[in-house]
Design an enzyme around this catalytic site. Structure first.
Site, mmCIF file in Angstrom:
data_model
loop_
_atom_site.group_PDB
_atom_site.id
_atom_site.type_symbol
_atom_site.label_atom_id
_atom_site.label_comp_id
_atom_site.label_asym_id
_atom_site.label_seq_id
_atom_site.Cartn_x
_atom_site.Cartn_y
_atom_site.Cartn_z
ATOM 1 N N GLU A 45 -121.556 65.231 -24.127
ATOM 2 C CA GLU A 45 -120.638 66.248 -23.616
ATOM 3 C C GLU A 45 -120.073 65.823 -22.259
ATOM 4 O OE1 GLU A 45 -120.821 71.096 -22.807
ATOM 5 O OE2 GLU A 45 -122.662 69.913 -22.819
ATOM 6 N N LYS A 113 -114.888 73.875 -26.874
ATOM 7 C CA LYS A 113 -116.197 74.537 -26.932
ATOM 8 C C LYS A 113 -116.045 76.058 -26.966
ATOM 9 C CE LYS A 113 -120.665 74.351 -24.459
ATOM 10 N NZ LYS A 113 -121.345 73.709 -23.306
ATOM 11 N N CYS A 149 -122.681 71.181 -27.532
ATOM 12 C CA CYS A 149 -123.886 71.681 -26.874
ATOM 13 C C CYS A 149 -124.248 73.115 -27.274
ATOM 14 C CB CYS A 149 -123.732 71.552 -25.362
ATOM 15 S SG CYS A 149 -125.317 71.480 -24.483
ATOM 16 N N LYS A 181 -138.587 71.302 -23.949
ATOM 17 C CA LYS A 181 -137.205 71.563 -24.359
ATOM 18 C C LYS A 181 -136.840 70.842 -25.653
ATOM 19 C CE LYS A 181 -133.060 73.291 -23.753
ATOM 20 N NZ LYS A 181 -132.246 72.992 -22.560
ATOM 21 N N GLY A 294 -153.497 61.841 0.922
ATOM 22 C CA GLY A 294 -153.637 62.948 -0.016
ATOM 23 C C GLY A 294 -152.940 62.660 -1.331
ATOM 24 N N GLU A 402 -146.787 74.581 -2.924
ATOM 25 C CA GLU A 402 -146.556 74.689 -1.489
ATOM 26 C C GLU A 402 -145.181 75.278 -1.198
ATOM 27 O OE1 GLU A 402 -149.213 70.736 -0.276
ATOM 28 O OE2 GLU A 402 -147.009 70.625 -0.367
#
Length: 546
Positions: A45, A113, A149, A181, A294, A402
């Site tokens: 697309e 579309k 799509c 997905k 870390g 975080e």
């Protein structure tokens, strides 16, 4: 009818680079012709502009380039037909998301579309108007119907094409990756096959575009809904499908099946692809990463090396008085194990100077998060200085947990041009680190197993400020992805005080997230273009209507 070869052209376009995208089409189309004897190559697309072009679509100059590109394709592609996506029409009036078939120097059909997505990361109704009519082309004896799509997620466009005579549906896509997905796509396309009794070829793009990453995974389903071709995940390539007509007049499709990878491998590849393309498409010569010892910075370093190679990655350890010897040793071991450029720059002299400069203002006041944030900002200044001097982009190493609760410092550890882990919860950071070590052991085991700490104060651990990540991440996902409210979560058995605390942290830290660098979307609701909440808001956990 002679057998036909239709090739799924799974390419990685660059948004806005119309000329470059045209060259990719011409080169790959001729390669498909020469290597596979292709009769037609199908591209994703909005192939010419890349997806999503966003407000570039409001520039009339972009449409001029697209129109010139179509003329170039008509002139230079020989001996093979192509199906390409492009905008068509007039900016701010009647602009369509279109797909055209170019064959023998002519555009022989154009489809507009019909179903324009306007949710999650999509806002196509901002730019396009909906098409109304099917487009069915007789190509070498096969009647092909085009769709784009979102059309394939609805019944009407495919049925409309079949009613107009289509024997085969071709669906051009720019479907972003998120966990799970690809299974949803295949299930939805299979519904269309069942409804129409017509095979479908589904072609998706690959590559990263800012926060989005596209996985490809193009595929074809036969008339019975069986998958007969599958392209690789996160890899550009040409994937041929042979089409024959059986004695009873039905179409028979045959292609190759790429092995499907598990979800954790898909996520890791998605992060690598998104990071690589952001760096390369924006022409950064490399990246610099603050390596702390870390797990977040360790995984970020591994991703960067896998994305662009060891020679383009610079790791910097910036210890303070609170940095443990374990962190120093583990950071050095990982950097040396990956053979990246590694520097050790203490922030202690700079931190001391800040404390001295502010000593009069802070006199008589106890140390708190202020001093912790100063350390983080000292590190941010150093990283940005290295970035300015050498042109390398700073990678922020913060994770989604975080980012959600604000356990990060503006202009400190949040400083950077890109945040690869921005949509990766802390618990997933651990899983991805284990996955990466299964490929080759690059993250020291102690980094994975030791309790996480920001090391900004004596004996500090994340668990002192936050609920356990195993619990925090569940609550965050329910609140962020599922839009569950306080009452829902409490009814499900979660502690009311903890839920209220977590929700308040998420809500009050929207201002931080608005200033955070972009990062790769891998979930159904990422921070950024996916989740748009006001910074100033009276909608809180405790606000009720009497």
């Amino acid at each position: 009818m002679q057998p036909l070869t239709l090739v799924m052209g799974q390419i990685n376009p660059v948004v806005g680079d119309v000329a470059g995208n045209v060259m990719k089409i011409i080169t790959s189309a001729h390669r498909a012709r020469d290597e596979f004897g292709a009769d037609m190559v199908i591209y994703p697309e909005l192939t010419l502009t890349g997806y999503p072009p966003e407000d570039l679509l409001l520039r009339p100059g972009l449409l001029k380039r697209v129109n010139k590109a179509l003329q170039t394709l008509k002139k230079h592609i020989q001996g093979v037909a192509v199906v390409v996506g492009h905008p068509d029409g007039e900016v701010r009036k009647e602009l369509y998301n279109a797909a055209s078939i170019i064959d023998n120097g002519d555009i022989v059909g154009t489809y507009f579309k019909q179903k324009l997505p306007n949710y999650s990361v999509f806002d196509e109704k901002r730019y396009f108007v909906e098409g109304k009519e099917p487009c069915v082309i007789d190509f070498r004896g096969i009647k092909i119907g085009l769709t784009l799509c979102e059309d394939i997620w609805f019944t009407e466009p495919s049925l409309q094409a079949v009613d107009a005579g289509a024997e085969l549906i071709i669906n051009l896509n720019a479907s972003p990756f998120r966990s799970g997905k690809w299974q949803l796509r295949e299930a939805e396309v299979r519904k269309r096959v069942v409804e129409t009794s017509v095979p479908v070829i589904y072609v998706n793009q690959v590559g990263g575009q800012d926060e989005l990453v596209f996985d490809g995974c193009s595929f074809a389903l036969n008339q019975q809904g069986d998958k007969v071709a599958l392209a690789a995940a996160f890899e550009s390539g040409l994937y041929p499908i042979t089409i024959r007509r059986t004695e009873d007049g039905k179409l028979q499709l045959q292609g190759d099946m790429t092995d499907k990878e598990d979800e954790l491998a898909m996520i890791y590849k998605g992060l690598v692809t998104g990071l690589r393309d952001y760096i390369q498409k924006n022409h950064f010569p490399g990246v610099v990463i603050g390596l702390s010892g870390g797990i977040d910075s360790a995984l970020t370093l591994a991703l960067a090396v896998d994305a662009i190679g060891v020679d383009k990655v610079h790791a910097v350890m910036m210890p303070s008085r609170y940095t443990s010897e374990i962190s120093l040793d583990d950071a050095k071991a990982m950097a040396e194990g990956l053979n990246v450029q590694y520097s050790l720059i203490s922030i202690e002299p700079v931190f001391e100077q800040f404390l001295h400069t502010l000593s009069d203002q802070f006199a008589g006041l106890p140390a708190d998060t202020t001093e912790e944030n100063i350390q983080a900002r000292c590190r941010g200044i150093i990283l940005m200085a290295l970035s300015n001097k050498f042109g390398y982009m700073v990678l922020s190493t913060g994770n989604k947990s975080e980012m959600a609760v604000g356990y990060s410092t503006l202009y400190g550890d949040m400083a950077g041009g890109y945040a690869p882990l921005k949509d990766v919860y802390k618990t997933l950071v651990y899983r991805l680190s284990r996955h990466r070590n299964q490929l080759s052991p690059v993250i020291p085991e102690r980094i994975i197993t030791r309790p996480p700490s920001a090391e900004l104060s004596e004996g500090q651990l994340d668990q002192d400020s936050l609920p356990p990540y195993e619990l925090l991440d569940v609550i965050l996902d329910r609140y962020i992805a599922d839009d569950s409210c306080f009452e829902d979560l409490v009814e499900e058995g979660y502690d009311a005080e903890m839920v209220a605390r977590v929700i308040k942290m998420v809500d009050r830290n929207e201002y931080k997230r608005r200033q955070a660098p972009p990062g790769i979307r891998i979930t159904s609701r990422a921070f950024g273009r996916d989740r748009r909440y006001p910074i100033t808001s009276g909608y809180t956990v405790t606000s009720t209507i009497e």
